[in-house]
Design a protein around this motif. Structure first.
Motif, PDB file in Angstrom:
ATOM      1  N   ALA A   1     -21.066  78.185  -2.262  1.00 15.94           N
ATOM      2  CA  ALA A   1     -20.946  78.554  -0.851  1.00 15.94           C
ATOM      3  C   ALA A   1     -20.066  77.550  -0.102  1.00 15.94           C
ATOM      4  O   ALA A   1     -19.204  77.937   0.696  1.00 15.94           O
ATOM      5  CB  ALA A   1     -22.329  78.619  -0.213  1.00 15.94           C
ATOM      6  N   ALA A   2     -20.262  76.269  -0.372  1.00 16.15           N
ATOM      7  CA  ALA A   2     -19.454  75.240   0.286  1.00 16.15           C
ATOM      8  C   ALA A   2     -17.988  75.376  -0.088  1.00 16.15           C
ATOM      9  O   ALA A   2     -17.093  75.230   0.752  1.00 16.15           O
ATOM     10  CB  ALA A   2     -19.971  73.855  -0.084  1.00 16.15           C
ATOM     11  N   SER A   3     -17.740  75.700  -1.344  1.00 16.92           N
ATOM     12  CA  SER A   3     -16.373  75.867  -1.816  1.00 16.92           C
ATOM     13  C   SER A   3     -15.694  77.068  -1.146  1.00 16.92           C
ATOM     14  O   SER A   3     -14.540  76.990  -0.719  1.00 16.92           O
ATOM     15  CB  SER A   3     -16.388  76.039  -3.339  1.00 16.92           C
ATOM     16  OG  SER A   3     -15.124  75.908  -3.875  1.00 16.92           O
ATOM     17  N   LEU A   4     -16.433  78.157  -1.024  1.00 15.79           N
ATOM     18  CA  LEU A   4     -15.892  79.357  -0.381  1.00 15.79           C
ATOM     19  C   LEU A   4     -15.594  79.132   1.097  1.00 15.79           C
ATOM     20  O   LEU A   4     -14.696  79.765   1.670  1.00 15.79           O
ATOM     21  CB  LEU A   4     -16.870  80.529  -0.542  1.00 15.79           C
ATOM     22  CG  LEU A   4     -17.053  81.054  -1.975  1.00 15.79           C
ATOM     23  CD1 LEU A   4     -18.165  82.094  -2.030  1.00 15.79           C
ATOM     24  CD2 LEU A   4     -15.742  81.648  -2.502  1.00 15.79           C
ATOM     25  N   LEU A   5     -16.341  78.232   1.712  1.00 13.16           N
ATOM     26  CA  LEU A   5     -16.146  77.917   3.129  1.00 13.16           C
ATOM     27  C   LEU A   5     -15.109  76.811   3.348  1.00 13.16           C
ATOM     28  O   LEU A   5     -14.886  76.366   4.469  1.00 13.16           O
ATOM     29  CB  LEU A   5     -17.470  77.486   3.759  1.00 13.16           C
ATOM     30  CG  LEU A   5     -18.545  78.575   3.884  1.00 13.16           C
ATOM     31  CD1 LEU A   5     -19.878  77.959   4.302  1.00 13.16           C
ATOM     32  CD2 LEU A   5     -18.106  79.643   4.896  1.00 13.16           C
ATOM     33  N   GLY A   6     -14.487  76.376   2.252  1.00  8.15           N
ATOM     34  CA  GLY A   6     -13.507  75.314   2.353  1.00  8.15           C
ATOM     35  C   GLY A   6     -14.116  73.942   2.555  1.00  8.15           C
ATOM     36  O   GLY A   6     -13.456  73.019   3.031  1.00  8.15           O
ATOM     37  N   LYS A   7     -15.388  73.775   2.201  1.00 10.72           N
ATOM     38  CA  LYS A   7     -16.109  72.520   2.379  1.00 10.72           C
ATOM     39  C   LYS A   7     -16.631  72.008   1.034  1.00 10.72           C
ATOM     40  O   LYS A   7     -17.754  71.511   0.931  1.00 10.72           O
ATOM     41  CB  LYS A   7     -17.282  72.713   3.343  1.00 10.72           C
ATOM     42  CG  LYS A   7     -16.893  73.217   4.715  1.00 10.72           C
ATOM     43  CD  LYS A   7     -16.200  72.137   5.527  1.00 10.72           C
ATOM     44  CE  LYS A   7     -15.936  72.596   6.944  1.00 10.72           C
ATOM     45  NZ  LYS A   7     -15.253  71.542   7.746  1.00 10.72           N
ATOM     46  N   LYS A   8     -15.800  72.081   0.011  1.00 10.64           N
ATOM     47  CA  LYS A   8     -16.237  71.688  -1.321  1.00 10.64           C
ATOM     48  C   LYS A   8     -16.744  70.251  -1.346  1.00 10.64           C
ATOM     49  O   LYS A   8     -17.765  69.942  -1.983  1.00 10.64           O
ATOM     50  CB  LYS A   8     -15.087  71.845  -2.315  1.00 10.64           C
ATOM     51  CG  LYS A   8     -15.474  71.507  -3.752  1.00 10.64           C
ATOM     52  CD  LYS A   8     -14.294  71.733  -4.701  1.00 10.64           C
ATOM     53  CE  LYS A   8     -14.702  71.384  -6.131  1.00 10.64           C
ATOM     54  NZ  LYS A   8     -13.573  71.588  -7.077  1.00 10.64           N
ATOM     55  N   HIS A   9     -16.060  69.354  -0.643  1.00 11.26           N
ATOM     56  CA  HIS A   9     -16.446  67.941  -0.645  1.00 11.26           C
ATOM     57  C   HIS A   9     -17.820  67.732  -0.005  1.00 11.26           C
ATOM     58  O   HIS A   9     -18.581  66.853  -0.411  1.00 11.26           O
ATOM     59  CB  HIS A   9     -15.403  67.101   0.082  1.00 11.26           C
ATOM     60  CG  HIS A   9     -15.284  67.401   1.547  1.00 11.26           C
ATOM     61  ND1 HIS A   9     -14.698  68.558   2.027  1.00 11.26           N
ATOM     62  CD2 HIS A   9     -15.694  66.700   2.652  1.00 11.26           C
ATOM     63  CE1 HIS A   9     -14.735  68.564   3.340  1.00 11.26           C
ATOM     64  NE2 HIS A   9     -15.340  67.461   3.749  1.00 11.26           N
ATOM     65  N   VAL A  10     -18.148  68.582   0.983  1.00 15.06           N
ATOM     66  CA  VAL A  10     -19.460  68.476   1.631  1.00 15.06           C
ATOM     67  C   VAL A  10     -20.550  68.887   0.656  1.00 15.06           C
ATOM     68  O   VAL A  10     -21.590  68.225   0.538  1.00 15.06           O
ATOM     69  CB  VAL A  10     -19.516  69.350   2.902  1.00 15.06           C
ATOM     70  CG1 VAL A  10     -20.926  69.333   3.498  1.00 15.06           C
ATOM     71  CG2 VAL A  10     -18.507  68.856   3.933  1.00 15.06           C
ATOM     72  N   GLY A  11     -20.309  69.978  -0.071  1.00 14.85           N
ATOM     73  CA  GLY A  11     -21.284  70.423  -1.063  1.00 14.85           C
ATOM     74  C   GLY A  11     -21.515  69.395  -2.151  1.00 14.85           C
ATOM     75  O   GLY A  11     -22.659  69.146  -2.561  1.00 14.85           O
ATOM     76  N   GLU A  12     -20.435  68.773  -2.609  1.00 12.10           N
ATOM     77  CA  GLU A  12     -20.551  67.747  -3.645  1.00 12.10           C
ATOM     78  C   GLU A  12     -21.353  66.556  -3.140  1.00 12.10           C
ATOM     79  O   GLU A  12     -22.204  66.012  -3.844  1.00 12.10           O
ATOM     80  CB  GLU A  12     -19.160  67.292  -4.085  1.00 12.10           C
ATOM     81  CG  GLU A  12     -18.363  68.339  -4.857  1.00 12.10           C
ATOM     82  CD  GLU A  12     -18.949  68.616  -6.233  1.00 12.10           C
ATOM     83  OE1 GLU A  12     -19.713  67.770  -6.740  1.00 12.10           O
ATOM     84  OE2 GLU A  12     -18.648  69.678  -6.798  1.00 12.10           O
ATOM     85  N   ARG A  13     -21.108  66.163  -1.903  1.00  6.68           N
ATOM     86  CA  ARG A  13     -21.793  64.995  -1.347  1.00  6.68           C
ATOM     87  C   ARG A  13     -23.284  65.259  -1.160  1.00  6.68           C
ATOM     88  O   ARG A  13     -24.114  64.380  -1.370  1.00  6.68           O
ATOM     89  CB  ARG A  13     -21.142  64.608  -0.024  1.00  6.68           C
ATOM     90  CG  ARG A  13     -21.549  63.244   0.508  1.00  6.68           C
ATOM     91  CD  ARG A  13     -20.677  62.836   1.666  1.00  6.68           C
ATOM     92  NE  ARG A  13     -19.282  62.736   1.270  1.00  6.68           N
ATOM     93  CZ  ARG A  13     -18.256  62.796   2.114  1.00  6.68           C
ATOM     94  NH1 ARG A  13     -18.473  62.972   3.389  1.00  6.68           N
ATOM     95  NH2 ARG A  13     -17.021  62.689   1.668  1.00  6.68           N
ATOM     96  N   LEU A  14     -23.622  66.470  -0.741  1.00  5.24           N
ATOM     97  CA  LEU A  14     -25.031  66.822  -0.529  1.00  5.24           C
ATOM     98  C   LEU A  14     -25.810  66.884  -1.840  1.00  5.24           C
ATOM     99  O   LEU A  14     -26.999  66.580  -1.876  1.00  5.24           O
ATOM    100  CB  LEU A  14     -25.137  68.166   0.194  1.00  5.24           C
ATOM    101  CG  LEU A  14     -24.779  68.186   1.678  1.00  5.24           C
ATOM    102  CD1 LEU A  14     -24.717  69.624   2.187  1.00  5.24           C
ATOM    103  CD2 LEU A  14     -25.784  67.377   2.493  1.00  5.24           C
TER     104      LEU A  14
END
Length: 317
Positions: A263-276
């Protein structure tokens, strides 16, 4: 002891300036804009490869270098890399060389755990040794500065001390941690109940305690120190701790980690998903043994102080 602290109006530098003054240190602060208070104890200047420091460094015993360039929005990769190098590398080394020439004894450099990397595998925490040069531009600039400082130390005898903190939190914290406080304050369900990672963080006053120790402790010279609260916690555990301190409901949905990352990747927030979801642990055994130092504030107390300040500031809005 006379100390020049750069970035003295920033999150870390401001607290260092305050606590060091209370302990009787003679402080000289640097910032891009000089505060109106204690104007005679401040220097207003930018930090780059051309900054002239000679007058500022007169009779200074120790430089505590907190100032750095961090990520800015809406800039190209090439521009960012060039500015990281100019400020974080060339600006740092320019200051250190002039400090050595002026007879400054010690240079305490606030680096970043990004020098080691972005995440750790289970039961394999970061130690001061670095396996490979960091790929992140900010981390790479800190690594380059570290190497340059060590070279200057060999050439001049300047006592260089390097400190690599992870995420720093405390009263007045901004950015991602402030966003986390706001999420919990809303008491909305969060999809992080299935995250079982482990992350190290450091409370602001614990970091300052180590920085102060590194200004004077003879065993700090020439060393690289990792710092944390010595208490690792999962993302979901952190949110629960904050909710408890805030007296808000703790509502976590057990969404699988793979779904969150997608979901984070699809929203363009891949780095946020990885950090969480990822782990980032630090082993501070060397720091404790070399200096005889332990974090003076517990993790729970640090979270409580941070939450109390957040609620106080919220009440003023």
């Amino acid at each position: 002891m006379k100390v020049l602290v750069t970035g003295a109006t920033g999150f870390v530098g401001r607290r260092f300036y305050q606590l060091a003054t209370e302990l009787g240190f003679q402080l000289l602060g640097q910032s891009r804009v000089r505060p109106s208070r204690d104007a005679e104890r401040w220097i207003e200047t930018c930090i780059d490869s051309n900054t002239k420091w000679s007058k500022t460094l007169h009779k200074v015993d120790c430089v505590v270098h907190c100032a750095a360039r961090v990520h800015q929005m809406n800039e190209s990769v090439d521009d960012a890399n060039a500015l990281y190098q100019e400020v974080n590398v060339l600006g740092t080394l320019n200051l250190a060389r002039q400090a050595a020439d002026a007879g400054v004894k010690r240079f305490v450099f606030l680096s970043s755990i990004k020098v080691n990397g972005e995440s750790t595998s289970p039961n394999n925490p970061f130690k001061p040794e670095v396996g490979a040069r960091p790929s992140d531009p900010y981390g790479a600039s800190k690594w380059d500065a570290e190497q340059g400082l060590l070279d200057i130390a060999k050439e001049t005898g300047l006592e260089v001390v390097i400190i690599r903190p992870p995420l720093v939190y405390g009263p007045g914290v901004k950015a991602n941690f402030h966003s986390l406080l706001k999420w919990v304050d809303k008491a909305a369900p969060l999809p992080l109940g299935a995250i079982n990672n482990q992350r190290s963080m450091v409370f602001l006053d614990n970091l300052i305690s180590l920085m102060l120790e590194c200004c004077e402790n003879p065993n700090a010279a020439g060393q690289t120190f990792l710092v944390s609260d010595d208490h690792d916690i999962s993302t979901s555990g952190l949110l629960k701790e904050v909710a408890t301190a805030m007296k808000r409901p703790y509502r976590m949905l057990p969404i699988p980690e793979s779904w969150l990352k997608l979901a984070a990747s699809l929203l363009g927030k891949k780095h946020v998903g990885e950090r969480l979801c990822s782990s980032l642990q630090l082993d501070i055994t060397h720091t404790k043994q070399q200096l005889g130092w332990v974090p003076p504030v517990s993790f729970s107390e640090g979270i409580k102080e941070t939450v109390d300040d957040y609620l106080k500031q919220k009440g003023k809005e």
